[in-house]
Scaffold this motif. Structure first.
Motif, PDB file in Angstrom:
ATOM      1  N   SER A   1       0.775  -1.048  -0.005  1.00 47.79           N
ATOM      2  CA  SER A   1       0.095  -0.043  -0.030  1.00 47.79           C
ATOM      3  C   SER A   1       0.831   1.426   0.005  1.00 47.79           C
ATOM      4  N   MET A   2       2.095   0.984   0.497  1.00 44.56           N
ATOM      5  CA  MET A   2       2.918   2.164   0.241  1.00 44.56           C
ATOM      6  C   MET A   2       3.509   2.313  -0.907  1.00 44.56           C
ATOM      7  N   PHE A   3       3.367   1.590  -1.939  1.00 38.84           N
ATOM      8  CA  PHE A   3       4.152   2.066  -3.329  1.00 38.84           C
ATOM      9  C   PHE A   3       3.891   2.850  -4.078  1.00 38.84           C
ATOM     10  N   PRO A   4       4.385   3.581  -4.958  1.00 38.32           N
ATOM     11  CA  PRO A   4       3.698   4.587  -5.848  1.00 38.32           C
ATOM     12  C   PRO A   4       2.881   4.112  -7.033  1.00 38.32           C
ATOM     13  N   GLY A   5       2.232   4.633  -7.760  1.00 41.33           N
ATOM     14  CA  GLY A   5       1.555   4.198  -9.012  1.00 41.33           C
ATOM     15  C   GLY A   5       0.267   5.022  -9.079  1.00 41.33           C
ATOM     16  N   GLU A   6      -0.038   5.213 -10.331  1.00 42.11           N
ATOM     17  CA  GLU A   6      -1.232   5.872 -10.782  1.00 42.11           C
ATOM     18  C   GLU A   6      -2.432   5.211 -10.413  1.00 42.11           C
ATOM     19  N   GLY A   7      -3.059   5.634  -9.285  1.00 41.65           N
ATOM     20  CA  GLY A   7      -4.360   5.029  -8.935  1.00 41.65           C
ATOM     21  C   GLY A   7      -4.302   3.905  -7.996  1.00 41.65           C
ATOM     22  N   LYS A   8      -3.070   3.324  -8.295  1.00 41.68           N
ATOM     23  CA  LYS A   8      -3.211   2.116  -7.329  1.00 41.68           C
ATOM     24  C   LYS A   8      -1.524   1.692  -7.166  1.00 41.68           C
ATOM     25  N   PRO A   9      -1.138   1.049  -6.369  1.00 39.20           N
ATOM     26  CA  PRO A   9       0.234   0.676  -6.025  1.00 39.20           C
ATOM     27  C   PRO A   9       0.775  -0.356  -7.162  1.00 39.20           C
ATOM     28  N   GLU A  10       1.896   0.079  -7.605  1.00 38.06           N
ATOM     29  CA  GLU A  10       2.762  -0.800  -8.722  1.00 38.06           C
ATOM     30  C   GLU A  10       3.825  -1.540  -7.776  1.00 38.06           C
ATOM     31  N   PHE A  11       3.930  -2.903  -8.194  1.00 37.80           N
ATOM     32  CA  PHE A  11       4.822  -3.620  -7.519  1.00 37.80           C
ATOM     33  C   PHE A  11       6.078  -3.669  -8.380  1.00 37.80           C
ATOM     34  N   PRO A  12       7.310  -3.857  -7.384  1.00 37.58           N
ATOM     35  CA  PRO A  12       8.755  -4.263  -8.048  1.00 37.58           C
ATOM     36  C   PRO A  12       9.234  -5.489  -8.468  1.00 37.58           C
ATOM     37  N   LEU A  13       8.464  -6.071  -9.593  1.00 39.13           N
ATOM     38  CA  LEU A  13       8.742  -7.621  -9.989  1.00 39.13           C
ATOM     39  C   LEU A  13       8.606  -8.460  -8.554  1.00 39.13           C
TER      40      LEU A  13
END
Length: 299
Positions: free
Chosen positions: A133-145
């Motif tokens: 929930s802390m990750f950035p992303g447009e409209g939702k979190p994006e995950f790093p692989l």
């Protein structure tokens, strides 16, 4: 990952594979430095081979969900013994490392439901840990692989547990079970951001992607260049931000602005200007290819 790291640092690592129907073994892209043997522990002869290997080993890594090794009659009590059915183990110096996705106890303070018998992947472990929930992303979190839970909170934390177990064995002469799981390991790795977020410090914003390190900061971000490649910008310290602004503006048309707003080194900590700063940086980086920017900042 855990076996590869140990092999890289000199351990003799043997991967036990079960042959498939055509006689081939499971491919392991992390096989660097490992040997492998194809054995089916469900057959009497295969079971004896596996038992003999583990009896002579310093470390066993169990990568399965809870209960699999016990069903194969290869659980910790077989090697370490217990005070009831098997007081003498077959290898009481063994470090029996168990790596699962979720906690083997079925839950913990941040898990509202038991997960120990559930299958999962890196993305699921990130979500349950609270870190996603802390990750950035447009409209939702994006995950790093699948880097953080599988390899960071899982494999590397497992290696740490193995090494600590071996140190303890040098004093006690006895092996032990080392329990690691990806959710708990990830929470441990994320101690710093989780605490800062809980304390509502400016490193992380009141809402996701509005702080210094969670994608909200224009001078700690990623930008697309004219050729579709990317550059990362990370100049949090004032002296580095000032140097970045100097080189960035020299490489662009002098009239570059956003609605009349122009970038200066004095804008760094004016959060009201961050949206315009981000738009200006986006616009500027898109005017030149990545190699051009490499020369600007490293030439």
């Amino acid at each position: 990952m855990a076996g590869m790291v140990l092999a890289d640092f000199g351990a003799e690592v043997v991967r036990i594979d079960r042959p498939d129907s055509n006689g081939s073994v499971t491919p392991d892209v992390l096989a660097r430095g490992k040997r492998s043997i194809a054995v089916d522990p469900k057959t009497p002869s295969g079971y004896k081979v596996v038992l003999k290997l583990v009896e002579q080993a310093d470390v066993l890594i169990d990568p399965f969900r809870p209960g699999v090794m016990e069903r194969l009659k290869l659980g910790p009590e077989v090697f370490l013994g217990n005070s009831f059915s098997n007081p003498k183990g077959a290898n009481e110096k063994l470090i029996y490392a168990r790596l699962a996705g979720f906690s083997r106890t079925g839950g913990c303070s941040f898990m509202k439901r038991p997960h120990k018998d559930m299958a999962g992947h890196d993305l699921n472990y990130l979500a349950v840990s609270g870190v996603l929930s802390m990750f950035p992303g447009e409209g939702k979190p994006e995950f790093p692989l699948n880097l953080l839970a599988d390899f960071g909170g899982g494999g590397l934390v497992c290696v740490l547990g193995i090494l600590l177990g071996l140190i303890d064995r040098s004093r006690s002469g006895l092996g032990q079970v080392v329990n690691t799981d990806m959710v708990t390991g990830l929470r441990y790795l994320a101690t710093w951001p989780l605490l800062l977020s809980h304390l509502r410090l400016p490193v992380f914003g009141d809402t996701r992607a509005t702080g210094l390190l969670d994608g909200g900061c224009p001078f700690y971000n990623i930008y697309t260049c004219a050729d579709g490649q990317w550059v990362s910008v990370g100049c949090l310290e004032p002296q580095f931000f000032r140097l970045f602004v100097e080189h960035f503006l020299k490489a662009l048309p002098q009239d570059l602005a956003i609605d009349g707003w122009r970038l200066t080194a004095d804008n760094q900590h004016d959060r009201d200007s961050w949206p315009r700063m981000k738009k200006l940086l986006e616009k500027g980086f898109q005017l030149r290819p990545r190699d051009y920017w490499t020369e600007v900042f490293h030439g």
